[in-house]
Design an enzyme around this catalytic site. Structure first.
Site, PDB file in Angstrom:
ATOM      1  N   CYS A  33      -4.029  12.729  13.424  1.00  0.00           N
ATOM      2  CA  CYS A  33      -4.757  11.462  13.343  1.00  0.00           C
ATOM      3  C   CYS A  33      -4.524  10.711  14.637  1.00  0.00           C
ATOM      4  O   CYS A  33      -3.843  11.203  15.533  1.00  0.00           O
ATOM      5  CB  CYS A  33      -4.312  10.652  12.141  1.00  0.00           C
ATOM      6  SG  CYS A  33      -2.686   9.951  12.318  1.00  0.00           S
ATOM      7  N   ASP A  71       5.477   0.848  11.912  1.00  0.00           N
ATOM      8  CA  ASP A  71       4.261   0.169  11.439  1.00  0.00           C
ATOM      9  C   ASP A  71       4.193  -1.294  11.891  1.00  0.00           C
ATOM     10  O   ASP A  71       3.191  -1.963  11.633  1.00  0.00           O
ATOM     11  CB  ASP A  71       4.178   0.239   9.897  1.00  0.00           C
ATOM     12  CG  ASP A  71       3.800   1.625   9.410  1.00  0.00           C
ATOM     13  OD1 ASP A  71       3.442   2.484  10.239  1.00  0.00           O
ATOM     14  OD2 ASP A  71       3.871   1.862   8.182  1.00  0.00           O
ATOM     15  N   ARG A 130      -8.401  -0.311   5.352  1.00  0.00           N
ATOM     16  CA  ARG A 130      -7.592   0.701   4.656  1.00  0.00           C
ATOM     17  C   ARG A 130      -6.283   0.099   4.148  1.00  0.00           C
ATOM     18  O   ARG A 130      -5.741   0.564   3.148  1.00  0.00           O
ATOM     19  CB  ARG A 130      -7.247   1.851   5.615  1.00  0.00           C
ATOM     20  CG  ARG A 130      -8.406   2.788   5.886  1.00  0.00           C
ATOM     21  CD  ARG A 130      -7.921   3.981   6.660  1.00  0.00           C
ATOM     22  NE  ARG A 130      -6.606   4.374   6.166  1.00  0.00           N
ATOM     23  CZ  ARG A 130      -5.608   4.801   6.924  1.00  0.00           C
ATOM     24  NH1 ARG A 130      -5.756   4.928   8.218  1.00  0.00           N
ATOM     25  NH2 ARG A 130      -4.454   5.129   6.394  1.00  0.00           N
ATOM     26  N   ASP A 133       4.968  20.325   7.807  1.00  0.00           N
ATOM     27  CA  ASP A 133       5.818  21.509   7.676  1.00  0.00           C
ATOM     28  C   ASP A 133       7.062  21.243   6.824  1.00  0.00           C
ATOM     29  O   ASP A 133       7.514  22.105   6.066  1.00  0.00           O
ATOM     30  CB  ASP A 133       6.223  22.017   9.075  1.00  0.00           C
ATOM     31  CG  ASP A 133       6.888  20.927   9.919  1.00  0.00           C
ATOM     32  OD1 ASP A 133       6.362  19.787   9.935  1.00  0.00           O
ATOM     33  OD2 ASP A 133       7.925  21.197  10.537  1.00  0.00           O
ATOM     34  N   LEU A 134       7.619  20.036   6.924  1.00  0.00           N
ATOM     35  CA  LEU A 134       8.864  19.762   6.193  1.00  0.00           C
ATOM     36  C   LEU A 134       8.613  19.674   4.683  1.00  0.00           C
ATOM     37  O   LEU A 134       9.446  20.092   3.883  1.00  0.00           O
ATOM     38  CB  LEU A 134       9.514  18.469   6.710  1.00  0.00           C
ATOM     39  CG  LEU A 134       9.852  18.470   8.211  1.00  0.00           C
ATOM     40  CD1 LEU A 134      10.343  17.111   8.668  1.00  0.00           C
ATOM     41  CD2 LEU A 134      10.906  19.541   8.524  1.00  0.00           C
ATOM     42  N   ARG A 149       1.288  14.665  13.372  1.00  0.00           N
ATOM     43  CA  ARG A 149       1.707  14.450  11.980  1.00  0.00           C
ATOM     44  C   ARG A 149       1.662  15.703  11.104  1.00  0.00           C
ATOM     45  O   ARG A 149       0.878  15.793  10.155  1.00  0.00           O
ATOM     46  CB  ARG A 149       0.888  13.323  11.366  1.00  0.00           C
ATOM     47  CG  ARG A 149       1.062  12.025  12.109  1.00  0.00           C
ATOM     48  CD  ARG A 149       0.353  10.885  11.472  1.00  0.00           C
ATOM     49  NE  ARG A 149       1.097  10.299  10.378  1.00  0.00           N
ATOM     50  CZ  ARG A 149       0.689   9.227   9.709  1.00  0.00           C
ATOM     51  NH1 ARG A 149      -0.446   8.657  10.011  1.00  0.00           N
ATOM     52  NH2 ARG A 149       1.406   8.732   8.730  1.00  0.00           N
ATOM     53  N   PRO A 150       2.508  16.671  11.397  1.00  0.00           N
ATOM     54  CA  PRO A 150       2.535  17.896  10.588  1.00  0.00           C
ATOM     55  C   PRO A 150       3.128  17.649   9.194  1.00  0.00           C
ATOM     56  O   PRO A 150       3.721  16.592   8.949  1.00  0.00           O
ATOM     57  CB  PRO A 150       3.450  18.827  11.389  1.00  0.00           C
ATOM     58  CG  PRO A 150       4.320  17.922  12.194  1.00  0.00           C
ATOM     59  CD  PRO A 150       3.527  16.672  12.455  1.00  0.00           C
ATOM     60  N   LYS A 156       0.843  -1.207   0.000  1.00  0.00           N
ATOM     61  CA  LYS A 156       0.000   0.000   0.000  1.00  0.00           C
ATOM     62  C   LYS A 156       0.879   1.259   0.000  1.00  0.00           C
ATOM     63  O   LYS A 156       0.662   2.182  -0.784  1.00  0.00           O
ATOM     64  CB  LYS A 156      -0.890   0.000   1.247  1.00  0.00           C
ATOM     65  CG  LYS A 156      -1.536   1.333   1.529  1.00  0.00           C
ATOM     66  CD  LYS A 156      -2.370   1.311   2.786  1.00  0.00           C
ATOM     67  CE  LYS A 156      -1.632   1.642   4.064  1.00  0.00           C
ATOM     68  NZ  LYS A 156      -1.263   3.050   4.229  1.00  0.00           N
ATOM     69  N   ASN A 157       1.893   1.266   0.877  1.00  0.00           N
ATOM     70  CA  ASN A 157       2.695   2.484   1.020  1.00  0.00           C
ATOM     71  C   ASN A 157       3.621   2.735  -0.162  1.00  0.00           C
ATOM     72  O   ASN A 157       4.123   3.849  -0.336  1.00  0.00           O
ATOM     73  CB  ASN A 157       3.502   2.444   2.317  1.00  0.00           C
ATOM     74  CG  ASN A 157       2.622   2.698   3.529  1.00  0.00           C
ATOM     75  OD1 ASN A 157       1.433   2.975   3.393  1.00  0.00           O
ATOM     76  ND2 ASN A 157       3.203   2.603   4.715  1.00  0.00           N
TER      77      ASN A 157
HETATM   78  C1  UD1 Z   1       4.806   7.037   6.260  1.00  0.00           C
HETATM   79  C2  UD1 Z   1       3.949   5.790   6.160  1.00  0.00           C
HETATM   80  C3  UD1 Z   1       3.503   5.338   7.535  1.00  0.00           C
HETATM   81  C4  UD1 Z   1       4.716   5.159   8.451  1.00  0.00           C
HETATM   82  C5  UD1 Z   1       5.586   6.419   8.449  1.00  0.00           C
HETATM   83  C6  UD1 Z   1       6.879   6.243   9.219  1.00  0.00           C
HETATM   84  C7  UD1 Z   1       2.866   6.000   4.000  1.00  0.00           C
HETATM   85  C8  UD1 Z   1       1.629   6.266   3.229  1.00  0.00           C
HETATM   86  N1  UD1 Z   1       2.799   6.097   5.334  1.00  0.00           N
HETATM   87  O1  UD1 Z   1       3.994   8.059   6.817  1.00  0.00           O
HETATM   88  O2  UD1 Z   1       2.805   4.103   7.400  1.00  0.00           O
HETATM   89  O3  UD1 Z   1       4.275   4.902   9.757  1.00  0.00           O
HETATM   90  O4  UD1 Z   1       5.932   6.777   7.102  1.00  0.00           O
HETATM   91  O5  UD1 Z   1       7.580   5.160   8.736  1.00  0.00           O
HETATM   92  O6  UD1 Z   1       3.905   5.676   3.434  1.00  0.00           O
HETATM   93  N2  UD1 Z   1       7.073  14.868  10.373  1.00  0.00           N
HETATM   94  C9  UD1 Z   1       7.158  16.213  10.677  1.00  0.00           C
HETATM   95  N3  UD1 Z   1       6.950  17.126   9.677  1.00  0.00           N
HETATM   96  C10 UD1 Z   1       6.679  16.764   8.397  1.00  0.00           C
HETATM   97  C11 UD1 Z   1       6.609  15.382   8.089  1.00  0.00           C
HETATM   98  C12 UD1 Z   1       6.816  14.454   9.103  1.00  0.00           C
HETATM   99  O7  UD1 Z   1       7.402  16.576  11.837  1.00  0.00           O
HETATM  100  O8  UD1 Z   1       6.508  17.640   7.538  1.00  0.00           O
HETATM  101  C13 UD1 Z   1       7.292  13.861  11.433  1.00  0.00           C
HETATM  102  C14 UD1 Z   1       6.052  12.989  11.689  1.00  0.00           C
HETATM  103  O9  UD1 Z   1       5.113  13.593  12.567  1.00  0.00           O
HETATM  104  C15 UD1 Z   1       6.677  11.741  12.273  1.00  0.00           C
HETATM  105  C16 UD1 Z   1       8.009  11.630  11.486  1.00  0.00           C
HETATM  106  O10 UD1 Z   1       8.267  12.941  10.988  1.00  0.00           O
HETATM  107  O11 UD1 Z   1       6.975  11.918  13.636  1.00  0.00           O
HETATM  108  C17 UD1 Z   1       7.988  10.655  10.355  1.00  0.00           C
HETATM  109  O12 UD1 Z   1       6.850  10.907   9.541  1.00  0.00           O
HETATM  110  P1  UD1 Z   1       6.815  10.560   7.981  1.00  0.00           P
HETATM  111  O13 UD1 Z   1       7.988   9.710   7.649  1.00  0.00           O
HETATM  112  O14 UD1 Z   1       6.617  11.805   7.209  1.00  0.00           O
HETATM  113  O15 UD1 Z   1       5.497   9.665   7.890  1.00  0.00           O
HETATM  114  P2  UD1 Z   1       4.455   9.596   6.716  1.00  0.00           P
HETATM  115  O16 UD1 Z   1       5.118   9.821   5.411  1.00  0.00           O
HETATM  116  O17 UD1 Z   1       3.260  10.414   7.066  1.00  0.00           O
END
Ligand code: UD1
Length: 424
Positions: free
Chosen positions: A116, A307, A399, A124-125, A121-122, A22-23
């Site tokens: 969620c 996960d 999902r 911002d990056l 889960r921001p 899925k991912n």
């Molecule tokens: C993806 C996976 C999810 C998995 C996660 C971590 C998909 C669809 N989902 O989620 O199943 O649990 O990777 O392996 O592939 N963060 C920030 N700012 C940002 C982006 C992220 O602070 O702009 C933080 C998040 O809150 C979290 C960490 O960075 O603490 C990692 O998140 P991220 O790798 O971005 O997760 P997703 O891509 O949402």
């Protein structure tokens, strides 16, 4: 609404085929926006999240034919660049359309995903990196409004934190940008590697694939022309079935799997006493009679995946000593603890560390799924709980797990999908 009814105690045997990831599929589907020709994707998992993203593309004007594990996506007819709240609120990964829409059309609006069950889960990056590439970004009325009328330009991006979705958005944006984008502290997950290879096979030079520094030589083109893409096996689904073997003390075989992608889970299961026969695309688990406790810390790939944290906690409940599980990625990813305790587990939480104490047995009860992976932990625990467990709110499971009850029941589990009685 459906629920799962599981009668615990059945031994599992036989083999289970692992579906496409899925991912991996989600960013690959989003990347098709970079093309104005039909793209064929195969080995898609039959899960709700995939249908949700395909629906979003259809709402933008794409022509999508989706049958079984294959989709043909033609994005030549996109007439809208607005990803609406109704879809994004159903699935956070919809944010993956931000990079490709902006790169191809020079503007887009994407609803902010919000928090969620597992944390804030921001994004911002993602936004900071797109700004570094020349995008003008505003947040208005709950939407990210992004513009790059003269196109995006390559930039040096240093992610403060490793982000899977952020890395994917920037790879897609960088493919059509003018000039070279360097991503430092990039995510290295197999899903990122699949996306990079798909984009590389469309003629974009990418250096460092699979490493933490990616160099993407932007093409300054309007669109890309993708090869048919076969989605890689789902490493989290695979890990979940290994845990099913371990918790029920059953030898089972996984087929259509990439054992390399589940090294971290295999290593932890080995430390819990399991042994493995590993082939090129198959893996058989031989669990011990007594599971040993485990200590684990979730981290980015190739470390132990967040996960898989909930599923390992379920297995650790049945170990013969105390396990310590530390969650480092998501601040609230312990919603399954209370529900596992309802089944008789003895888990204590302090901050982001769970101490899992051994118990003699689990007992069936009504429990509630709270997020995707938490739900599968409840399924695993129910497989060994004495009596009947009813797992409610399984739309979370749907999902991300392709035919979970069908696959488990073919392995010998006593599992039924039932309809919740109508409430007056
Ligand atoms: C993806 C996976 C999810 C998995 C996660 C971590 C998909 C669809 N989902 O989620 O199943 O649990 O990777 O392996 O592939 N963060 C920030 N700012 C940002 C982006 C992220 O602070 O702009 C933080 C998040 O809150 C979290 C960490 O960075 O603490 C990692 O998140 P991220 O790798 O971005 O997760 P997703 O891509 O949402």
């Amino acid at each position: 609404m459906d629920y799962l009814q599981i009668k615990g105690g059945a031994k599992l045997q036989g083999s289970v085929s692992i579906s496409g990831s899925k991912n991996a599929a989600l960013p690959v589907i989003a990347a098709t926006i970079l093309s104005d020709k039909e793209v064929t994707l195969t080995n898609l998992p039959n899960v709700v999240d995939i249908r949700t993203l395909l629906k979003l593309l259809t709402m933008l004007g794409a022509k999508v034919t989706h049958e079984g594990t294959q989709a043909k996506i033609d994005n030549s007819s996109i007439h809208s660049t607005k990803a609406v709240y109704e879809i994004v609120s159903q699935m956070r990964a919809s944010i993956l359309v931000l990079g490709p829409l902006l790169a191809r059309f020079g503007e887009c609006e994407v609803s902010l995903p919000g928090g969620c069950a597992i944390g804030q889960r921001p994004i911002d990056l993602h936004l900071k990196a797109l700004e570094a590439m020349g995008a003008k970004i505003e947040i208005i009325g709950g939407y990210v409004r992004a513009e790059a009328p003269d196109g995006l330009r390559g930039a040096k991006i240093i992610f403060d934190k490793i982000t899977v979705g952020g890395t994917e958005n920037i790879i897609m944006a960088a493919a059509l940008a003018k000039g070279t984008t360097t991503i430092i502290n990039a995510a290295k997950e197999p899903e990122i590697v699949q996306l990079c290879k798909m984009i590389r096979d469309a003629g974009v030079e990418i250096e460092g694939i699979g490493g933490s520094e990616l160099i993407i030589h932007g093409t300054d083109r309007k669109t890309l022309d993708f090869q048919p893409t076969k989605i890689i096996p789902d490493r989290i689904e695979a890990g979940t079935y290994l845990c099913a073997g371990a918790i029920t003390k059953s030898a089972i075989t996984l087929t259509d799997v990439n054992p390399e992608h589940i090294r971290a889970s295999i290593n932890k299961l080995e430390s819990m006493g399991c042994t493995f026969e590993i082939g090129n695309e198959s893996i058989t688990i031989h669990p011990p009679q007594t599971i040993k406790p485990v200590n684990l810390i979730t981290t980015e790939y190739p470390g132990f995946p967040t996960d898989m944290q909930a599923q390992f906690m379920a297995v650790a409940v049945m170990a013969n000593g105390e396990s310590l599980i530390e969650e480092r990625l998501f601040e609230n990813r312990f919603m399954h603890v209370g529900e596992l305790n309802r089944l008789g587990a003895d888990i204590w939480l302090k901050g982001n560390i769970a101490a899992v104490h051994p118990v003699k047995a689990l007992y069936g009860a009504d429990v509630m799924a709270t997020d995707l992976r938490a739900s599968s932990a409840l399924v695993l625990a129910a497989l060994v709980a004495e009596g009947t467990t009813n797992i409610h709110r399984i739309y979370h499971l749907d999902r991300g797990y392709d035919n979970l009850e069908g696959k488990l029941s073919a392995l010998g589990a006593d599992i039924l999908r039932l309809k919740e009685p109508a409430r007056s």
